[in-house]
Design an enzyme around this catalytic site. Structure first.
Site, PDB file in Angstrom:
ATOM      1  CE  LYS A  40      -0.455   0.108   5.053  1.00 49.89           C
ATOM      2  NZ  LYS A  40      -1.391   0.224   6.182  1.00 49.89           N
ATOM      3  CE1 TYR A 263      11.347  32.479   0.418  1.00 52.38           C
ATOM      4  CE2 TYR A 263      11.775  30.112   0.392  1.00 52.38           C
ATOM      5  CZ  TYR A 263      11.350  31.261  -0.251  1.00 52.38           C
ATOM      6  OH  TYR A 263      10.944  31.205  -1.555  1.00 52.38           O
TER       7      TYR A 263
END
Length: 367
Positions: A40, A263
């Site tokens: 999965k 940033y």
């Protein structure tokens, strides 16, 4: 997200390692136990189709989360049994019959909804899910299990299996694990007819609770060479990590003392330093909280300086290196190694999440 093959960032998957892990786990469980591979979430970020094709001769079936993941495997030519672990929508029943999937039944309400809509259940194969203490989906009362089994069989459904999922199999204390096991056994003992397949063993149970294996196991995290407990429990035997995450230097410069990176200008060089840019960021699953974590260049640990951007990180190098020099974020470089568990520990999460978050923008290469 569209893959970006024209940059050096890539995930390398060692398919042979996955096969060896399956064989290693198989050698430590009772002979005759069925092995189901959990693929999965794109095989925990490793690539569901490629992994399933590589291991199809080593396992007895596959487990996925939902109908779409199952269809992907069938359309890729995989013919082994596929168990859908999650609750499927009512409309998925016809697809399950068409593609020969096994559905999970987790409650009477779901069965009743099918009957109310007069869905033809003839020929459908299911496994009953027992909530023995995980608290997500599943039957909690023996009477409901019996009622569900009767209803399903009356309408032509093959009740092939019954299973549960342990919440604490990867922890030091066995108390809650044992309580769950007893609840599951109590429900089994109450059944007039126990289904053919009985499975409760996820990776952690398969590794550390071999004595509790019924007749099938679900190999997930450990199949990919990851320790399900992180750093809590030592693996009882060696497993080989199958995934490597690497990139390369695309920009290298020398900056003066006082230069800032990223940033917020959260990093300021306190001396002249060599700074390099690597094309990977939080859009790739390399999350913002990895600032100050060290990656490997030429066998040396190089810290991420400044904030992780969407597409790039900056790292501090011990010296100038040429463009294209390999950068290892997970895996070995020289005599050093970064594991997914180390990344997870730094993020205060689990290695499952680390590999699952690696986005489709990063190409997967197999060997």
């Amino acid at each position: 997200m569209k893959a970006s093959p024209h940059r050096p960032t890539k995930v390398l998957i060692h398919l042979g390692a996955i096969r060896q892990n399956i064989q290693q786990m198989g050698a430590h469980i009772p002979q005759g136990t069925l092995k189901w591979a959990v693929v999965k979430a794109n095989a925990y970020g490793h690539g569901a189709v490629a992994v399933a094709k590589a291991i199809q001769d080593d396992v007895d079936g596959f487990c996925v989360s939902n109908i779409d993941e199952a269809i992907e495997l069938r359309q890729a030519g995989l013919s082994k049994p596929i168990l859908i672990l999650g609750v499927s929508e009512i409309e998925a029943v016809a697809l399950a019959k068409e593609y020969d999937f096994t559905l999970t039944v987790a409650g009477l309400e779901w069965i009743q909804a099918l009957l109310d809509k007069e869905v033809d259940l003839t020929g459908l194969t299911v496994h009953l899910k027992i909530d023995s203490g995980m608290g997500r989906i599943g039957f909690r009362e023996a009477s409901e299990v019996e009622q569900a089994q009767d209803l399903l069989q009356q309408h032509g459904v093959r009740v092939e299996g019954i299973f549960t999922h342990f919440a604490t199999a990867d922890e030091e204390s066995d108390d809650y694990f044992n309580a769950q096991l007893e609840r599951f056994k109590t429900i089994l003992a109450s059944m007039k007819e126990v289904p053919e397949l009985v499975h409760a063993s996820n990776s952690a149970t398969t590794l550390w609770h071999v004595e509790t294996i019924f007749n099938a196991v679900r190999m997930g995290d450990a199949m990919y060479g990851l320790n399900p407990s992180g750093a809590v429990l030592d693996l009882p035997y060696d497993l080989i990590p199958a995934l490597t995450l690497e990139s390369a230097l695309v920009h290298v410069k020398t900056v003066p003392a006082g230069a800032c990176m990223g940033y917020g200008a959260t990093y300021q060089a306190d001396s002249e330093q060599v700074i390099a840019t690597v094309p990977i960021g939080y859009a790739d699953g390399w999350t913002r909280d990895m600032q100050n974590f060290s990656v490997l260049v030429d066998g040396q640990a190089c810290p991420i300086v400044g904030r992780v951007s969407m597409d790039q990180i900056t790292i501090r190098l011990p010296k100038l290196y040429p463009l294209g020099t390999k950068v290892t974020l997970i895996g070995s470089n020289g005599d050093k190694e970064i594991t997914a568990t180390q990344v997870a520990t730094y993020r205060v999460t689990i290695n499952y999440e680390v590999v699952c978050l690696l986005s489709d923008r990063i190409p997967r290469e197999y060997y």
